[in-house]
Design a protein around this motif. Sequence first.
Motif, PDB file in Angstrom:
ATOM      1  N   THR A  72      27.830  -0.123  34.715  1.00 43.26           N
ATOM      2  CA  THR A  72      27.959  -0.287  33.272  1.00 43.26           C
ATOM      3  C   THR A  72      27.029  -1.395  32.799  1.00 43.26           C
ATOM      4  OG1 THR A  72      30.277   0.394  33.452  1.00 43.26           O
ATOM      5  CG2 THR A  72      29.597  -0.641  31.402  1.00 43.26           C
ATOM      6  N   ALA A  73      25.970  -1.011  32.091  1.00 41.33           N
ATOM      7  CA  ALA A  73      24.886  -1.943  31.779  1.00 41.33           C
ATOM      8  C   ALA A  73      25.290  -3.046  30.808  1.00 41.33           C
ATOM      9  CB  ALA A  73      23.683  -1.180  31.230  1.00 41.33           C
ATOM     10  N   THR A  74      26.221  -2.761  29.897  1.00 38.59           N
ATOM     11  CA  THR A  74      26.729  -3.794  28.993  1.00 38.59           C
ATOM     12  C   THR A  74      28.246  -3.725  28.985  1.00 38.59           C
ATOM     13  OG1 THR A  74      26.692  -2.344  27.042  1.00 38.59           O
ATOM     14  CG2 THR A  74      24.692  -3.620  27.503  1.00 38.59           C
ATOM     15  N   HIS A  75      28.881  -4.864  28.751  1.00 39.89           N
ATOM     16  CA  HIS A  75      30.338  -4.942  28.812  1.00 39.89           C
ATOM     17  C   HIS A  75      30.995  -3.947  27.849  1.00 39.89           C
ATOM     18  CE1 HIS A  75      34.118  -6.414  29.865  1.00 39.89           C
ATOM     19  NE2 HIS A  75      34.131  -7.624  29.309  1.00 39.89           N
ATOM     20  N   GLU A  76      30.400  -3.771  26.670  1.00 40.20           N
ATOM     21  CA  GLU A  76      30.980  -2.897  25.644  1.00 40.20           C
ATOM     22  C   GLU A  76      31.018  -1.439  26.083  1.00 40.20           C
ATOM     23  OE1 GLU A  76      28.630  -5.179  25.133  1.00 40.20           O
ATOM     24  OE2 GLU A  76      29.950  -6.660  24.185  1.00 40.20           O
ATOM     25  N   ARG A  77      30.135  -1.068  27.040  1.00 38.80           N
ATOM     26  CA  ARG A  77      30.037   0.337  27.449  1.00 38.80           C
ATOM     27  C   ARG A  77      31.249   0.826  28.243  1.00 38.80           C
ATOM     28  NH1 ARG A  77      27.574   4.760  26.698  1.00 38.80           N
ATOM     29  NH2 ARG A  77      26.705   5.080  28.777  1.00 38.80           N
ATOM     30  N   VAL A  78      32.157  -0.080  28.610  1.00 41.92           N
ATOM     31  CA  VAL A  78      33.376   0.393  29.271  1.00 41.92           C
ATOM     32  C   VAL A  78      34.298   1.070  28.262  1.00 41.92           C
ATOM     33  CG1 VAL A  78      33.280  -1.364  31.074  1.00 41.92           C
ATOM     34  CG2 VAL A  78      34.641  -1.798  29.007  1.00 41.92           C
ATOM     35  N   GLY A  79      34.053   0.845  26.980  1.00 36.04           N
ATOM     36  CA  GLY A  79      34.898   1.404  25.934  1.00 36.04           C
ATOM     37  C   GLY A  79      35.780   0.338  25.315  1.00 36.04           C
ATOM     38  N   GLU A  80      36.058   0.489  24.051  1.00 35.68           N
ATOM     39  CA  GLU A  80      36.783  -0.541  23.296  1.00 35.68           C
ATOM     40  C   GLU A  80      38.185  -0.792  23.849  1.00 35.68           C
ATOM     41  OE1 GLU A  80      38.163  -1.417  18.646  1.00 35.68           O
ATOM     42  OE2 GLU A  80      36.825   0.259  19.115  1.00 35.68           O
ATOM     43  N   THR A  81      38.926   0.291  24.121  1.00 32.93           N
ATOM     44  CA  THR A  81      40.294   0.144  24.619  1.00 32.93           C
ATOM     45  C   THR A  81      40.301  -0.476  26.009  1.00 32.93           C
ATOM     46  OG1 THR A  81      40.991   2.079  23.338  1.00 32.93           O
ATOM     47  CG2 THR A  81      42.443   1.369  25.114  1.00 32.93           C
TER      48      THR A  81
END
Length: 330
Positions: A91-100
């Motif tokens: 996952t290249a950026t932390h946000e890409r894991v998804g908001e929830t």
Amino acid sequence: MPANSTTAEIVAAMRSAQRIAIVAHVRPDGDAVGSVLGLALSLRALGKDVIAMLEDGVPSNLAFLPGTDTVLQPDAATPPLGIDLAIALDTATHERVGETTKALLDAAPVLVNIDHHPTNPGYGTLNLIVPTEPATGQIIYNLLTEHGLPMDDAVRQNLFIAISTDTGSFQFSCTTARSHRIAAEMMEAGLDTARLSQLVYQSYPVRRLELMRDMLNHMQFRAEGRIVSWQLKQELMDSISMEPGDTEGLIDTLRMIDSVVSCVIFEDVAGGKVRVSARSKDSRLDVSAICGQFGGGGHRMASGARMKGPIGEAAEKFLQVLEHEVRRID
């Protein structure tokens, strides 16, 4: 990007934790699912309480992998996880894991970030970013074997699919000699790689062939055939009841064209956005730099972005920049 942690530091964090959440990016591909489950199954065999979690769940084309029935797909009603370690993979950026998912991970005192994307800024407490590896699954395999962590057939199945899919079945230029050696080691341990390859590459639903038919009928060329693109519109997705995973690897069909230097798929997504998937066949053409101009990133030869729709306008904006770069390498 901060310096990498040592594999010993990362394994020590895993060994000292008891309740661990392992996640990957939204719209997970083979490397994401295989890496999450491969590591999760190994750590469970070590006696850890492991939550394997994917915001968008497991796509149907990968449901055959062992352990997929244990994957948690979180929602707003998911209670706090009570974890003492979070691990983000591929996952290249932390946000890409998804908001929830990100909200649930924020309570963890330690975040381990393991990835092979060169654009990863190192957002973890502990980071292991290895851009020279073709797949995160290869990093996980090396980590497990180097430190003697549990490795059984189920773990090997997941990590083989992770490596195989991200290397284009060992065809892409990112494939290393080590990739082939890992596959050989797995086969020597009894892994049925032929069965797995048949399941992932030769077991497509009719929906996928409907997508391929539309792609071949409506692909568009520019720059004298060196660029080919296709627009996957919401109407088609609705008409065939498309599921996540149906488009996985479709872009590789466009790569097969002899004149093509770069291929792109534009796809309608929720919220009036357009998902861009770009590939390069020439090392001089860095599609991650192009995607970066539109807020995306990834690898030099394979990258992506999200753009504002409508799809036709987004495609034209992206293709104009891409064509300029393609003509520069003449």
